[in-house]
Design an enzyme around this catalytic site. Sequence first.
Site, PDB file in Angstrom:
ATOM      1  N   CYS A 189     -22.541   5.206   0.815  1.00 55.44           N
ATOM      2  CA  CYS A 189     -21.171   5.289   0.422  1.00 55.44           C
ATOM      3  C   CYS A 189     -20.077   5.913   1.385  1.00 55.44           C
ATOM      4  CB  CYS A 189     -20.991   5.654  -0.886  1.00 55.44           C
ATOM      5  SG  CYS A 189     -21.044   7.282  -1.207  1.00 55.44           S
ATOM      6  N   CYS A 198     -31.427  11.492  -1.541  1.00 62.02           N
ATOM      7  CA  CYS A 198     -30.494  11.831  -2.507  1.00 62.02           C
ATOM      8  C   CYS A 198     -31.502  11.394  -3.747  1.00 62.02           C
ATOM      9  CB  CYS A 198     -29.460  10.689  -2.552  1.00 62.02           C
ATOM     10  SG  CYS A 198     -28.621  10.816  -3.803  1.00 62.02           S
TER      11      CYS A 198
END
Length: 365
Positions: free
Chosen positions: A197, A94
Amino acid sequence: MSGGVDSSVAAKLLAERDYDLSAVFMRNWDTRDESASDIGCQWEKDWEDVQRVCRILDIPCSVIDLHRQYWTKVFEPSLSSWQSGSTPNPDVWCNKEVKFGALLRQLTRDSEVLWLATGHYARKDWQECTRAHSIRPRLLRARDATKDQTYYLSSIPENGLSRALFPLGELQKTQVRCLAAESGLPTAVKEESMGICFVGERRKFSDFLSQYIPPNPGPIIDMTTCQQIATHEGLWNYTIGQGAKVRGCKTRMFVAKKDPKENAVFVVPGSFHPALYVNTIHVENFSWIWTDSFPDDLQTCGMKAQIKYRHCMECEGCVVYRNEHGLRIMLDAPQKGIAAGQVATLYLGDWCLGCGIIDGAEFTS
Ligand SMILES: Nc1ncnc2c1ncn2[C@@H]1O[C@H](COP(=O)(O)OP(=O)(O)OP(=O)(O)O)[C@@H](O)[C@H]1O
């Protein structure tokens, strides 16, 4: 800004200096993609927190939707890696593909000279390079060793690193919380976000993955007897070095190996079984942050360095050799829990040199 205390304080520290500041919040996950919509990323709540903090600091903020880029560049490759029995780390990719990739490209379009500040615990300095007649950025470990996040940043390329600012690099986490409280930032007491998340904190990881990967049953084999002792539902449910629940087995079994070709999980009794330990790691495509230059002794003898193969662990001493396939990394002491697909990050002291994906690990005498 993520809506957490770290990026709030990073913004506060920059707001006190002479920067032309604005905040961006990335939306990386579309909650509607999930069947369980009440859990997973609560991005609206985080976005509200970003806006509240920005109002106090008097800086503008906006949302950038990068969920497609996250899906194709981070999530899909991670899914196929899990499916094949590897242990990927989406958070590392990411940073490379989204924060210091798509986001930086998108922001640079509107502004020529731009710095991207984050609330990562990491430091950066500039080193003069006589050979190239230039100065180059070095990624350095944070002063707060317990919070250091260079492992997650080790995949970002030099041009991304050269635009990065890490205002928290010299601070301890406790100081960061105090600064947030002193400034009345509502995120001062916000809990740390844990794990990936979109998985959410209340859900089992294997349950989450089963939404995307169909079952693929195969044998669980006791390595000490070479007998099949049970059946598994998919390699992704097992992590090297971890306990494996095997129905009907009195001794606690641990995962020593996964064989994607045979779709088999190999287990051994006890958490200290020798088959769990390795001392040699192979990495095929290692990405040096400085792509065109790496330490000289790597070419000749072995390079003494330190390696991390999981975030929450100490660095292990090692010697790194280059061969025609990539890197061979010999650990100073055997370790367990090292698996294909994990990210191996190399350090020289505080200097983070880059990372690569582990292709294999073994014990060599
Ligand atoms: N959705 C997001 N939008 C913009 N920036 C983000 C986002 N998520 C993370 N970041 C940036 O990356 C940094 C590291 O994020 P990460 O989630 O790994 O750490 P964290 O310690 O939980 O940080 P924080 O307390 O700021 O949430 C954040 O401090 C922030 O600067």
